[in-house]
Design an enzyme around this catalytic site. Structure first.
Site, PDB file in Angstrom:
ATOM      1  N   GLU A 181       0.716  -1.294   0.041  1.00 61.21           N
ATOM      2  CA  GLU A 181      -0.005  -0.074  -0.201  1.00 61.21           C
ATOM      3  C   GLU A 181       0.610   1.127   0.232  1.00 61.21           C
ATOM      4  O   GLU A 181       0.255   2.074  -0.266  1.00 61.21           O
ATOM      5  CB  GLU A 181      -1.089  -0.128   1.205  1.00 61.21           C
ATOM      6  CG  GLU A 181      -2.057  -1.004   1.048  1.00 61.21           C
ATOM      7  CD  GLU A 181      -3.091  -0.976   0.071  1.00 61.21           C
ATOM      8  OE1 GLU A 181      -3.506   0.123  -0.289  1.00 61.21           O
ATOM      9  OE2 GLU A 181      -3.126  -1.798  -0.651  1.00 61.21           O
ATOM     10  N   SER A 240     -51.573 -33.378  -1.169  1.00 60.19           N
ATOM     11  CA  SER A 240     -51.906 -34.413  -0.346  1.00 60.19           C
ATOM     12  C   SER A 240     -51.229 -34.723   0.857  1.00 60.19           C
ATOM     13  O   SER A 240     -51.550 -35.352   1.775  1.00 60.19           O
ATOM     14  CB  SER A 240     -51.935 -35.860  -1.242  1.00 60.19           C
ATOM     15  OG  SER A 240     -52.919 -35.673  -2.162  1.00 60.19           O
TER      16      SER A 240
END
Length: 747
Positions: free
Chosen positions: A151, A440
């Site tokens: 960085e 069902s």
């Protein structure tokens, strides 16, 4: 003889003319009048500045340029001094507002939620994870070097703003066809820290600004914003040491998967503290800073490893690693810990997060730990079973979906699959969020009502044509799936073969309101349709609701509330703030009724529509379900230990092709049950043993379609099967039954 003495001449400077000898005037003579000498003005030198000689004047353009330059220079340095004073004052003001480093390390807006399975192992994280404060001098040196190399290589040399870095970033941007200020920004670690701190402005929920708006403002990249960040960075450099600035940065940086800070990321991805990471792991963590979501190893491990190799190259170039160390790190790339690599349980985690109070879940500002009922092994087995059936028995490219819930008899959810893609945090959870017609699969609640009212599994009902006049809709004639009729059948046979007409007759005989009450008490929370088609499952329910209702049948007829949380703790508290021990509620039907119903459902698996779900050597009970036009297919069932519910269908309600509840859903159920019961002792089902001498009664009196007020078929008095009585007693029995019907005003 001595020489005559000669007066010594006075010493004069070189070039000095001797003064005129003064003689006193003779007596009587007048003093001579001296003429006043007028000094001639010296001619200007011909040698001008920069000239080669002579007396010429400097040309006027040159004098103009010199004048302008002098004016600009004079104004410039005064303005520079003035601007410097303003800058220094601004920096001083910001400096006075900076708090101690310890107050700037955890700047999360939200808290974190850590979810643990029933064994105490972490399986999911939500919110902003924060692993605790780390310092630049306590983390691994490799991690510290990787961050600086990636960085800000001149971090320890610049005063917070790096003109060299800015110029380099502008050059790169222009070389890549962008504007000088687009793309690479040349920000230092100090400037990035200022951005993370939002230049000192904390989030204030009472301001009316949302968290998303606040974060968007903090990420703004206008020139004015960058100027403020630069001022803040300069003030930080005055207030803090370099390592203190790096400490703030390491604790506030977002590193993917909801992690804030390098300690949380190290714990999440590698299962170790930031003080113990090696070069390969340090490079992978530092590589996340550029694009956390893209390079997160949980999203794409190979891409994250490639990015780490770039960081290793930077560390080698800048002298932080030797060539041998860099090559060794490349040869042994960082890999995920077992917990991080395990991406199962996302749907379960989302469900639990949805049921805990908001202030302990999505909106928490605390660090929360939740222990759950999830069995990670079962979760993996359920996901594997679903994937296997779709791989081997579903056509390639099918967009059909499926969901699975595995539950204990007390309602503890052991596994949940909300869709075919098992790793969709925050995705649509079909096990919980999808409300579909049950078909069902609803019929067991019809028969549960009848059994609880005194009917028997062996009572008989006539499967014959039936028409019911429904007010506002007209005549309604239900049909069996096979489109034929079976005549008189037992309740067990009617459920075993999923006959529709007998189910409607039983529902009408016992009363729809009673059926609705039983289904609701068992945990189906959806609004029921109060019509004769209720018995055929036209009402909607979620898979979780239906599975919980079946768990109530398994545990002897008591209601069950599905649950996934066992305890919830908040960091800093001495004990759990929430606990849950079980989900069993009040009794819904009698134990005898539930045992008869379990037997009937066992026959569904042994001989009926659910025979594909039959397990070798282990008794099981269940029920198939297929809705109108096959838009939904279900198989619900249980062994002596676990209840498993399976749903299959399309998200857009497209009809399934060639799929019924007794087909693929039953096979998925079978695969799940085989896997989760492997190695477990056989637990018998809590069901009756049928008696050979069980008396039989008729349900509905064979009157198919008799109708009372309100369009509801009038329930019939149970009629014994007179054919089983001695011939001489049949006439007497018929007269008695006619008299009983007359007493109740029924035909």
């Amino acid at each position: 003889m001595s020489r005559p003495t000669t007066p010594r001449r006075p010493v004069r400077a070189t070039g000095e003319r001797p003064a005129a000898r003064r003689t006193a005037p003779a007596s009587g003579q007048k003093k001579p009048v001296q003429k006043k000498q007028v000094r001639k003005k010296a001619a200007p030198s011909r040698r001008g500045r920069g000239g080669s000689g002579g007396g010429r004047r400097t040309p006027w353009p040159v004098r103009l340029v010199r004048g302008i330059f002098g004016a600009v220079w004079g104004a410039g340095w005064r303005l520079a001094v003035f601007a410097g004073m303003i800058l220094a004052g601004w920096v001083a003001v910001v400096y006075s507002t900076l708090p101690p480093v310890s107050q700037m390390m955890d700047g999360r807006v939200r808290g974190s939620v850590t979810l643990m399975d029933r064994e105490g192992e972490t399986f999911a994280w939500r919110g902003d994870q924060y692993g605790g404060g780390v310092h630049a001098d306590s983390v691994s040196p490799d991690l510290k070097h990787a961050i600086v190399a990636t960085e800000d290589r001149r971090f320890y040399m610049h005063p917070g703003v790096d003109p060299i870095g800015i110029a380099g970033a502008m050059r790169i941007n222009m070389s890549e066809g962008r504007s000088p200020l687009s793309g690479n920004g040349g920000s230092t670690i100090t400037q990035q820290t200022a951005k993370l701190l939002c230049v000192g402005r904390a989030f204030d929920p009472s301001s009316g600004q949302t968290e998303a708006q606040y974060e968007a403002e903090c990420r703004e990249s206008s020139l004015a914003r960058k100027a403020r960040e630069a001022i803040y960075a300069l003030a930080m450099e005055v207030k803090y040491s370099k390592d203190e600035i790096l400490t703030i940065y390491m604790n506030r940086a977002y590193l993917g998967a909801g992690t804030r800070g390098f300690e949380a990321a190290s714990q999440l991805y590698f299962g170790k503290p930031a003080s113990q990471v090696g070069p390969a792991e340090a490079a992978m963590l530092a590589g996340l800073l550029k694009a956390p979501s893209r390079f997160a190893p949980t999203a794409n491990l190979a891409r994250s490893q490639e990015r780490a190799n770039v960081i290793l190259g930077l560390m080698e170039d800048q002298g932080y690693l030797s060539h041998e160390e860099a090559e060794d790190a490349r040869a042994h790339p960082a890999t995920l810990s077992a917990a991080a690599a395990n991406r199962t349980g996302g749907y379960f985690a989302d469900w639990v997060m949805g049921v805990v109070p908001e202030y302990y879940g999505k909106g928490t500002t605390e660090d929360v730990t939740i222990r759950t009922t999830l069995d990670m092994k079962m979760q993996q087995q359920a996901e594997a079973a679903l994937a296997e059936v779709f791989r081997t028995k579903v056509r390639a490219g099918s967009e059909a979906e499926a969901a699975i819930v595995v539950m204990g008899a007390d309602g503890a959810v052991r596994a949940m699959v909300g869709g075919r893609d098992a790793d969709v945090p925050g995705g649509f959870n079909r096990a919980v969020q999808a409300k579909r017609q049950t078909g069902s699969a609803f019929k067991p609640f019809v028969y549960a009502t009848a059994l609880d009212l005194g009917y028997s599994y062996n009572d008989r009902v006539e499967d014959a044509p039936l028409t019911i006049n429904v007010p506002g809709s007209g005549p309604w004639t239900p049909q069996n799936y096979s489109r034929n009729f079976r005549g008189w059948v037992s309740l067990t046979q009617a459920l075993e073969d999923s006959l529709n007409i007998p189910a409607v007759k039983v529902s009408e005989a016992v009363g729809r309101q009673n059926v609705i009450r039983v289904a609701t008490d068992f945990g189906i929370d959806s609004t029921m349709f109060n019509g004769p088609s209720l018995a055929l499952g036209v009402s909607e329910a979620s898979l979780l609701e239906l599975t919980g209702a079946y768990a109530g049948i398994l545990n002897g007829g008591q209601s069950v509330a599905p649950y996934g949380l066992t305890s919830l703790s908040v960091r800093g508290e001495t004990g759990p703030v929430m606990e849950k021990e079980g989900g069993i509620g009040e009794r819904v039907i009698s134990r005898d009724a539930s045992q008869q119903l379990v037997y009937m459902m066992n026959q569904v698996v042994e001989h009926g529509t659910g025979h594909r779900a039959k397990l070798d050597g282990r008794p099981a009970a269940g029920k198939t379900g297929t809705t109108s036009s096959a838009r939904d297919a279900w198989f619900m069932g249980f062994t002596g230990d676990f209840v498993v519910g399976v749903w299959m269908g399309y998200d857009d309600n497209t009809p399934l092709t060639g799929v019924t509840g007794g087909g693929l859903p039953a096979e998925i159920w079978h695969e799940v049950m085989v896997r989760i019961n492997q190695g477990r002792p056989v637990t018998p089902l809590p069901m009756i043993t049928p008696s050979q001498n069980q008396p039989e009664r008729m349900v509905g009196g064979g009157q198919g379609g008799s109708q009372g007020q309100g369009g509801q078929a009038t329930p019939q008095i149970p009629v014994p099967d007179l054919s089983k009585l001695p011939e001489q007693a049949q006439g007497l029995a018929e007269r008695i039954m006619r008299d009983v019907r007359g007493l109740f005003g029924r035909n």
